[in-house]
Enzyme design. Structure first.
Site, PDB file in Angstrom:
ATOM      1  N   SER A   1     -15.582   8.411  -7.758  1.00  0.00           N
ATOM      2  CA  SER A   1     -16.482   8.254  -6.616  1.00  0.00           C
ATOM      3  C   SER A   1     -17.882   8.753  -6.972  1.00  0.00           C
ATOM      4  O   SER A   1     -18.026   9.860  -7.470  1.00  0.00           O
ATOM      5  CB  SER A   1     -15.941   9.053  -5.434  1.00  0.00           C
ATOM      6  OG  SER A   1     -16.935   9.135  -4.451  1.00  0.00           O
TER       7      SER A   1
ATOM      8  N   ALA B   1     -14.793  27.332 -20.350  1.00  0.00           N
ATOM      9  CA  ALA B   1     -14.192  28.114 -21.439  1.00  0.00           C
ATOM     10  C   ALA B   1     -12.834  27.524 -21.774  1.00  0.00           C
ATOM     11  O   ALA B   1     -12.112  27.055 -20.892  1.00  0.00           O
ATOM     12  CB  ALA B   1     -14.040  29.574 -21.021  1.00  0.00           C
TER      13      ALA B   1
ATOM     14  N   LYS C   1     -15.992  30.652 -29.133  1.00  0.00           N
ATOM     15  CA  LYS C   1     -15.274  31.675 -28.359  1.00  0.00           C
ATOM     16  C   LYS C   1     -14.157  32.249 -29.231  1.00  0.00           C
ATOM     17  O   LYS C   1     -13.243  31.524 -29.623  1.00  0.00           O
ATOM     18  CB  LYS C   1     -14.699  31.040 -27.078  1.00  0.00           C
ATOM     19  CG  LYS C   1     -13.810  31.982 -26.290  1.00  0.00           C
ATOM     20  CD  LYS C   1     -13.280  31.337 -25.019  1.00  0.00           C
ATOM     21  CE  LYS C   1     -12.247  32.227 -24.361  1.00  0.00           C
ATOM     22  NZ  LYS C   1     -11.569  31.581 -23.228  1.00  0.00           N
TER      23      LYS C   1
ATOM     24  N   GLY D   1     -13.086  11.030 -12.350  1.00  0.00           N
ATOM     25  CA  GLY D   1     -13.888  11.054 -13.577  1.00  0.00           C
ATOM     26  C   GLY D   1     -14.428  12.445 -13.871  1.00  0.00           C
ATOM     27  O   GLY D   1     -15.560  12.615 -14.298  1.00  0.00           O
TER      28      GLY D   1
ATOM     29  N   THR E   1      -7.137  28.452 -18.769  1.00  0.00           N
ATOM     30  CA  THR E   1      -5.951  27.669 -19.136  1.00  0.00           C
ATOM     31  C   THR E   1      -5.880  26.274 -18.503  1.00  0.00           C
ATOM     32  O   THR E   1      -4.987  25.504 -18.836  1.00  0.00           O
ATOM     33  CB  THR E   1      -4.676  28.445 -18.755  1.00  0.00           C
ATOM     34  OG1 THR E   1      -4.873  29.052 -17.480  1.00  0.00           O
ATOM     35  CG2 THR E   1      -4.371  29.504 -19.779  1.00  0.00           C
TER      36      THR E   1
ATOM     37  N   VAL F   1     -17.226  23.267 -12.802  1.00  0.00           N
ATOM     38  CA  VAL F   1     -17.007  24.473 -13.606  1.00  0.00           C
ATOM     39  C   VAL F   1     -15.912  24.137 -14.624  1.00  0.00           C
ATOM     40  O   VAL F   1     -15.482  22.997 -14.718  1.00  0.00           O
ATOM     41  CB  VAL F   1     -16.588  25.672 -12.725  1.00  0.00           C
ATOM     42  CG1 VAL F   1     -17.758  26.253 -11.973  1.00  0.00           C
ATOM     43  CG2 VAL F   1     -15.476  25.279 -11.767  1.00  0.00           C
TER      44      VAL F   1
ATOM     45  N   PRO G   1      -8.155  38.892 -28.511  1.00  0.00           N
ATOM     46  CA  PRO G   1      -8.641  38.008 -29.583  1.00  0.00           C
ATOM     47  C   PRO G   1      -7.734  36.804 -29.792  1.00  0.00           C
ATOM     48  O   PRO G   1      -6.550  36.856 -29.480  1.00  0.00           O
ATOM     49  CB  PRO G   1      -8.577  38.921 -30.807  1.00  0.00           C
ATOM     50  CG  PRO G   1      -7.423  39.827 -30.545  1.00  0.00           C
ATOM     51  CD  PRO G   1      -7.322  39.995 -29.043  1.00  0.00           C
TER      52      PRO G   1
ATOM     53  N   LEU H   1      -6.705  19.457 -11.690  1.00  0.00           N
ATOM     54  CA  LEU H   1      -6.618  20.162 -10.411  1.00  0.00           C
ATOM     55  C   LEU H   1      -5.714  19.429  -9.429  1.00  0.00           C
ATOM     56  O   LEU H   1      -5.185  20.036  -8.500  1.00  0.00           O
ATOM     57  CB  LEU H   1      -8.021  20.333  -9.821  1.00  0.00           C
ATOM     58  CG  LEU H   1      -8.996  21.115 -10.725  1.00  0.00           C
ATOM     59  CD1 LEU H   1     -10.404  21.095 -10.149  1.00  0.00           C
ATOM     60  CD2 LEU H   1      -8.523  22.550 -10.926  1.00  0.00           C
TER      61      LEU H   1
ATOM     62  N   ALA I   1     -10.485  16.153 -16.320  1.00  0.00           N
ATOM     63  CA  ALA I   1      -9.108  15.650 -16.475  1.00  0.00           C
ATOM     64  C   ALA I   1      -9.101  14.136 -16.684  1.00  0.00           C
ATOM     65  O   ALA I   1      -8.415  13.622 -17.580  1.00  0.00           O
ATOM     66  CB  ALA I   1      -8.277  16.029 -15.259  1.00  0.00           C
TER      67      ALA I   1
HETATM   68  C1  LIG Z   1     -13.764  28.634 -10.278  1.00  0.00           C
HETATM   69  C2  LIG Z   1     -13.160  27.806 -11.366  1.00  0.00           C
HETATM   70  C3  LIG Z   1     -13.383  28.148 -12.697  1.00  0.00           C
HETATM   71  C4  LIG Z   1     -12.786  27.415 -13.719  1.00  0.00           C
HETATM   72  N1  LIG Z   1     -12.957  27.788 -15.029  1.00  0.00           N
HETATM   73  C5  LIG Z   1     -12.237  27.164 -15.987  1.00  0.00           C
HETATM   74  C6  LIG Z   1     -12.328  27.561 -17.347  1.00  0.00           C
HETATM   75  O1  LIG Z   1     -13.114  28.429 -17.716  1.00  0.00           O
HETATM   76  N2  LIG Z   1     -11.553  26.927 -18.250  1.00  0.00           N
HETATM   77  C7  LIG Z   1     -10.687  25.937 -17.895  1.00  0.00           C
HETATM   78  O2  LIG Z   1      -9.947  25.445 -18.735  1.00  0.00           O
HETATM   79  N3  LIG Z   1     -10.648  25.483 -16.636  1.00  0.00           N
HETATM   80  C8  LIG Z   1     -11.383  26.086 -15.679  1.00  0.00           C
HETATM   81  N4  LIG Z   1     -11.326  25.629 -14.396  1.00  0.00           N
HETATM   82  C9  LIG Z   1     -10.580  24.421 -14.107  1.00  0.00           C
HETATM   83  C10 LIG Z   1     -11.396  23.215 -14.531  1.00  0.00           C
HETATM   84  O3  LIG Z   1     -12.651  23.232 -13.880  1.00  0.00           O
HETATM   85  C11 LIG Z   1     -10.660  21.940 -14.163  1.00  0.00           C
HETATM   86  O4  LIG Z   1      -9.342  22.001 -14.647  1.00  0.00           O
HETATM   87  C12 LIG Z   1     -11.310  20.753 -14.795  1.00  0.00           C
HETATM   88  O5  LIG Z   1     -12.668  20.706 -14.490  1.00  0.00           O
HETATM   89  C13 LIG Z   1     -10.652  19.478 -14.344  1.00  0.00           C
HETATM   90  O6  LIG Z   1     -11.021  19.128 -13.048  1.00  0.00           O
HETATM   91  P1  LIG Z   1     -10.506  17.730 -12.531  1.00  0.00           P
HETATM   92  O7  LIG Z   1     -11.023  16.678 -13.426  1.00  0.00           O
HETATM   93  O8  LIG Z   1      -9.044  17.822 -12.333  1.00  0.00           O
HETATM   94  O9  LIG Z   1     -11.148  17.625 -11.074  1.00  0.00           O
HETATM   95  P2  LIG Z   1     -12.661  17.373 -10.596  1.00  0.00           P
HETATM   96  O10 LIG Z   1     -13.651  17.899 -11.544  1.00  0.00           O
HETATM   97  O11 LIG Z   1     -12.707  17.871  -9.181  1.00  0.00           O
HETATM   98  O12 LIG Z   1     -12.821  15.787 -10.580  1.00  0.00           O
HETATM   99  C14 LIG Z   1     -12.247  15.013  -9.556  1.00  0.00           C
HETATM  100  C15 LIG Z   1     -12.699  13.579  -9.695  1.00  0.00           C
HETATM  101  O13 LIG Z   1     -12.007  12.797  -8.723  1.00  0.00           O
HETATM  102  C16 LIG Z   1     -12.913  11.938  -8.106  1.00  0.00           C
HETATM  103  N5  LIG Z   1     -12.437  11.629  -6.742  1.00  0.00           N
HETATM  104  C17 LIG Z   1     -11.997  12.482  -5.803  1.00  0.00           C
HETATM  105  N6  LIG Z   1     -11.688  11.806  -4.694  1.00  0.00           N
HETATM  106  C18 LIG Z   1     -11.949  10.498  -4.945  1.00  0.00           C
HETATM  107  C19 LIG Z   1     -11.866   9.311  -4.179  1.00  0.00           C
HETATM  108  N7  LIG Z   1     -11.482   9.316  -2.898  1.00  0.00           N
HETATM  109  N8  LIG Z   1     -12.216   8.150  -4.763  1.00  0.00           N
HETATM  110  C20 LIG Z   1     -12.617   8.103  -6.053  1.00  0.00           C
HETATM  111  N9  LIG Z   1     -12.731   9.193  -6.811  1.00  0.00           N
HETATM  112  C21 LIG Z   1     -12.402  10.386  -6.261  1.00  0.00           C
HETATM  113  C22 LIG Z   1     -14.237  12.699  -8.078  1.00  0.00           C
HETATM  114  O14 LIG Z   1     -15.339  11.838  -7.913  1.00  0.00           O
HETATM  115  C23 LIG Z   1     -14.192  13.343  -9.448  1.00  0.00           C
HETATM  116  O15 LIG Z   1     -14.691  12.437 -10.407  1.00  0.00           O
HETATM  117  C24 LIG Z   1     -11.969  26.313 -13.384  1.00  0.00           C
HETATM  118  C25 LIG Z   1     -11.806  25.937 -12.055  1.00  0.00           C
HETATM  119  C26 LIG Z   1     -12.390  26.675 -11.045  1.00  0.00           C
HETATM  120  C27 LIG Z   1     -12.173  26.258  -9.619  1.00  0.00           C
END
Ligand SMILES: Cc1cc2nc3c(=O)[nH]c(=O)nc-3n(C[C@H](O)[C@H](O)[C@H](O)COP(=O)(O)OP(=O)(O)OC[C@H]3O[C@@H](n4cnc5c(N)ncnc54)[C@H](O)[C@@H]3O)c2cc1C
Length: 504
Positions: free
Chosen positions: A41, A52, A80, A14, A347, A49, A98, A336, A17
């Site tokens: 979870s 942008a 932005k 949640g 991106t 994070v 830009p 991720l 993504a």
């Molecule tokens: C340093 C950094 C800077 C970034 N800056 C940018 C930016 O400026 N622009 C941009 O486009 N992207 C950026 N990103 C990427 C961006 O943060 C991610 O692409 C975005 O937040 C998506 O994350 P996610 O949903 O894939 O994963 P997460 O936010 O990690 O969410 C994972 C989810 O899975 C759940 N989960 C995990 N394991 C379990 C389990 N066993 N049981 C149930 N649930 C579980 C967690 O509870 C959570 O809800 C950045 C990333 C990093 C590391």
């Protein structure tokens, strides 16, 4: 009617993504008899994070029935217009990438050839002076991007900065209240595979519940619980091309101007981001653990905050690269869980968005024809590699000497597609375009020129116009940009009028 339509989708995670996928899939599949569930979870936090974006995000907002301002009001958002790169071309330098075009082309010749012709004749006017978007950003002003610009000079777009936590909440409310998505809280501690097909059959939660589905979307973050974990899909690592593997993030109070752009400042072992929001500034130091320790990185970032810190440092480790497959059997990874390209050009969220759109366009039935997965994987692999090459250019083209990380980057052996692009530009300003590139010619041009990579000669067809004719035309372009700036609004005023959270 297909014989075996998908009846249920389970989205694991949640974060940004998971909720982006839930909201858009629910909307696109609203006439299909399919249930969508998000399981997350309560004990595993989101990455926290990712604030942008790039202009393509506006297509996502439209697709879920929201305006830019709806999102910004809900997320302390700001506008932005691009990214300011400080120190990348050497200490004390800065240039802007830009979201817009430079100048106007003429007689089929791109503007940068005319600019180059005048430059070679001694005109020192920077290319940026022909970018309305850059000039707006440098004035901390904004204008709504025109729907029908009078000419290329007026072509630009904007993206948004937002609070990642508020963005996920905004989407979660939309998905659950407007589209009937089911939200389950629980920690997955087991994944069961079907013994015949090898597909994922169900996940089990620590509290004993089991969740079954036809299609599984892995949005579990860096863990990649389903695709990497249960299905064992390996990871292609790009650490040899992109040196940074860690980041520390610390939000702080804002004490300086509300800039309509992200700032990326090169530091000895990486770079620092500054993302202005309405209620705070997001800051991070993305660094190479081979060149600086975590403690030093935290101390460096702390010493560079413009205002009081608003949270403890959030340390993040990552491996740049992606899963060898993004779609395998009945599981697709997004966010991720699929891969990570460091945030230099913001991106990741756009990759989530294109992944969802691609899934919709290749939507399977319960037979899971491998041809659909093949096409999804082919395109996504290309998309990642193209962005990787754009990021590699940032490092390779640096002009910071005497710092080991940066010195090593200039000696990188480039992927051939990037090396070819560079050769073509250096030779005569030719812009090479590949399939599935997220960044178009003006973006590449801004980086080439900003980093001091210039062509040896210009397109001979630019000689159609004399130097005097070009000077007059280019002066008119600068005047037109000046007139547009005079009609623009300070960013802070624009936000207060249109998308302040207080006004929500
Ligand atoms: C340093 C950094 C800077 C970034 N800056 C940018 C930016 O400026 N622009 C941009 O486009 N992207 C950026 N990103 C990427 C961006 O943060 C991610 O692409 C975005 O937040 C998506 O994350 P996610 O949903 O894939 O994963 P997460 O936010 O990690 O969410 C994972 C989810 O899975 C759940 N989960 C995990 N394991 C379990 C389990 N066993 N049981 C149930 N649930 C579980 C967690 O509870 C959570 O809800 C950045 C990333 C990093 C590391």
């Amino acid at each position: 009617m297909t014989e075996a339509p998908i009846r249920s989708i389970l989205i694991v995670g949640g974060g940004t993504a998971g909720w982006m996928a839930a909201t858009l899939l629910a909307r696109r599949l609203e006439k299909q008899p399919v249930s969508i569930t998000v399981v997350e979870s309560p004990d595993i936090r989101t990455v926290g994070v990712g604030e942008a974006t790039v202009p393509a995000i506006r297509d996502y907002f439209r697709a879920i029935g929201a305006s830019d301002f709806d999102v910004m009001r809900a997320t302390q958002g700001t506008l932005k217009l691009g990214i300011e790169f400080c120190g990348w071309a050497g200490p004390g330098t800065s240039f802007f990438h830009p979201f817009g075009l430079y100048g106007t082309s003429s007689r089929g010749v791109a503007f940068h050839h005319y600019w180059l012709k005048r430059r070679l004749a001694g005109d020192a006017t920077p290319l940026a002076a022909y970018s309305l978007c850059t000039e707006l950003a440098m004035a901390n002003h904004v204008l709504p991007p025109p729907n029908k610009p009078a000419n290329e000079l007026g072509v630009f777009d904007w993206a948004v900065h937002f609070d990642a936590g508020l963005y996920a909440r905004f989407l979660a409310v939309k998905a659950t209240r407007e589209h009937g998505v089911t939200h389950v809280e629980g920690t997955i501690d087991g994944v069961a595979l079907d013994s015949e097909s090898g597909n994922i059959a169900s996940v089990s939660l620590a509290d004993g519940r089991t969740l079954e589905a036809d299609l599984f979307i892995d949005c579990s973050g860096f863990r990649s619980l389903l695709l990497g974990g249960a299905l064992g899909i390996g990871y292609e690592d790009w650490i040899d091309l992109l040196p940074c593997d860690r980041a520390v993030a610390i939000p702080c109070e804002r004490t300086s101007a509300l800039t309509p752009f992200t700032r990326s400042t090169a530091l000895p072992a990486g770079w620092q981001w500054r993302i202005p929001l309405q209620h705070r500034v997001g800051n991070g130091y993305v660094y190479s653990s081979r060149h600086v320790s975590d403690d030093e990185a935290v101390a460096t970032l702390q010493s560079r905050l413009e205002g009081a810190p608003l949270a403890e440092p959030n340390l993040l480790r990552f491996r740049t690269g992606h899963r060898e497959r993004f779609w395998h059997r009945n599981c697709i990874a997004l966010g991720l869980a699929a891969g990570f390209l460091e945030p230099l050009e913001s991106t990741s969220i756009t990759l989530i968005q294109s992944g969802i759109e691609r899934l919709v366009s290749l939507f399977p039935d319960r037979r899971f024809d491998p041809a659909l997965a093949d096409e999804f994987n082919r395109i996504t692999t290309l998309e990642y590699a193209r962005i990787r090459d754009f990021l590699v250019l940032h490092y390779y083209g640096n002009a910071r000497t005497g710092e080991p990380m940066w010195d090593a980057c200039r000696d990188l052996v480039l992927p051939e597609a990037l090396a070819y692009k560079l050769r073509q530009f250096r030779s005569r300003g030719t812009m090479v375009r590949y399939e599935w590139e997220s960044f178009q010619d003006p973006s590449w041009l801004s980086m080439f020129v900003g980093l001091g990579i210039l062509p040896e000669r210009y397109d001979p067809l630019a000689d159609h116009f004399s130097g005097d004719q070009l000077d007059a035309a280019m002066s008119r372009m600068r005047d037109a940009i000046g007139k547009a700036i005079a009609l623009s609004t300070p960013h802070a005023t624009f936000l207060a009028n249109n998308c302040s959270m207080k006004a929500a």
